[in-house]
Design an enzyme around this catalytic site. Structure first.
Site, PDB file in Angstrom:
ATOM      1  N   LYS A 199       0.772  -1.154   0.003  1.00  0.00           N
ATOM      2  CA  LYS A 199      -0.043  -0.001   0.092  1.00  0.00           C
ATOM      3  C   LYS A 199       0.900   1.336  -0.196  1.00  0.00           C
ATOM      4  O   LYS A 199       0.750   2.029  -0.620  1.00  0.00           O
ATOM      5  CB  LYS A 199      -0.772  -0.174   1.181  1.00  0.00           C
ATOM      6  N   ASP A 256     -10.840   2.726   3.874  1.00  0.00           N
ATOM      7  CA  ASP A 256     -11.122   1.195   3.543  1.00  0.00           C
ATOM      8  C   ASP A 256     -12.550   0.897   3.499  1.00  0.00           C
ATOM      9  O   ASP A 256     -13.075  -0.167   2.980  1.00  0.00           O
ATOM     10  CB  ASP A 256     -10.624   0.441   4.682  1.00  0.00           C
ATOM     11  N   GLN A 302      -4.355  -1.625   9.524  1.00  0.00           N
ATOM     12  CA  GLN A 302      -4.152  -2.930   8.854  1.00  0.00           C
ATOM     13  C   GLN A 302      -4.826  -4.145   9.923  1.00  0.00           C
ATOM     14  O   GLN A 302      -4.519  -4.015  11.062  1.00  0.00           O
ATOM     15  CB  GLN A 302      -2.684  -3.214   8.782  1.00  0.00           C
TER      16      GLN A 302
END
Ligand code: NDP
Length: 283
Positions: free
Chosen positions: A51, A118, A95
């Site tokens: 990422k 997200d 994460q």
């Protein structure tokens, strides 16, 4: 036909890079993504590295904030509060998974929905189901882009999604429904799974079991999207939930693992971060 997420991501990232450069020329700054990594799980480290690399490639400023497994929930929530309050931060990504002593839902809910790139926050989930504006979750969004790029007609088609997780199965089913597919969601309690999957013109598999979907579970000519990321028990290499080697001959189009859905998830995360920045500067 192999539907390459790697190739599509590459071209989308090139376009995004130009767009970010235009935004910088106009606003004197670029979007900023903060990634939080707790612990040293090799899978999580590798996702976070990917990422950060993609963000840098397209010109998104980014930082990876690493914390030990022993961080408390309270400490993590305080870090998120700070990032929430920092106007320079456009995207906050934690994460997952988090260590067991930390309540993941509480952490996700602590992120301001406008920075939840997200799209896991309950407000963003509700926006998706109510068709209100907001970020689309990255993996499902990437899957629709893959289908569109391959010229797959979605409207009126029988779509079967295997898996009903909050991050993949359910939201991809919703996006397919929004595109007027007739959608069936299958899961671990589905009876006669092969009969269900064989109905699919579009089969999306997100289970997390190595080569679980065999060629005989696929309708000839179907389009197959394999979301699974597993370690091959024989070779140790990455493999999907679909037995690609044999399914390729039955499907009309199929995504590989690696190089299919995975790169698209990361690219859509970059798009969401840019979208967040644009919303901020046009407020
Ligand atoms: P979850 O473990 O959260 O969900 C798995 C789903 O699969 C559940 O709904 C479960 O059913 C269903 N399932 C499990 N076993 C069977 C079975 N034998 N038959 C039918 N359904 C079954 O996984 P995720 O959705 O988070 O991820 C799925 C896979 O996708 C994983 O391999 C993950 O690594 C990968 N992934 C890849 C991404 C990418 O960008 N490429 C992004 C996110 C995930 P039930 O609900 O009944 O338990």
């Amino acid at each position: 036909m192999i539907i390459s997420g790697k190739d599509l991501s590459k071209s989308l990232k090139e376009a995004l890079k130009c767009h970010v450069a235009e935004l910088e020329a106009k606003h004197g700054t670029t979007p900023f993504l903060a990634v939080i990594l707790v612990g040293e799980d090799p899978g999580s480290v590798s996702y976070v590295t990917g990422k950060a690399k993609a963000a840098t490639e397209v010109g998104i400023r980014n930082t990876t904030m690493r914390y030990p497994e022993t961080i408390t929930e309270e400490e993590l929530l305080a870090i998120i509060d700070k990032l929430n309050a920092d106007d320079d931060v456009d995207g906050i990504l934690v994460q997952l998974p988090l260590p067991k002593h930390i309540d993941e839902q509480k952490v996700i809910a602590a992120i301001r929905p406008e920075k939840d790139v997200d799209s896991f926050h309950p407000v963003n989930v509700a926006n998706l189901w109510l068709k209100l504006p907001g970020f689309k979750p990255c993996t499902p969004k990437g899957i629709i882009k893959l289908l569109d790029s391959a010229g797959v007609e979605i409207e009126g088609k029988e779509a079967v999604v295997v898996g009903r997780s909050n991050i993949v199965g359910l939201p991809v089913a919703k996006l397919l429904l929004d595109r007027n597919a007739t959608v069936t969601v299958a899961h671990s309690r589905t009876k006669n799974l092969g009969e269900v999957t064989r109905r699919a013109d579009i089969l999306v598999v997100a289970i997390g079991r190595e080569r679980f979907i065999s060629a005989d579970m696929i309708k000839p000519g179907a389009v197959v999207i394999d979301v699974g990321v597993n370690r091959d028990s024989r070779t140790g290499k990455l493999c999907g939930d679909v037995d690609f080697e044999h399914a390729e001959a039955v499907a009309s189009a199929i995504t590989p693992v690696p190089g299919g859905v995975g790169p698209m998830t990361i690219t859509c995360l970059m798009e969401n971060t840019v979208e967040s920045f644009e919303r901020k500067v046009t407020k």
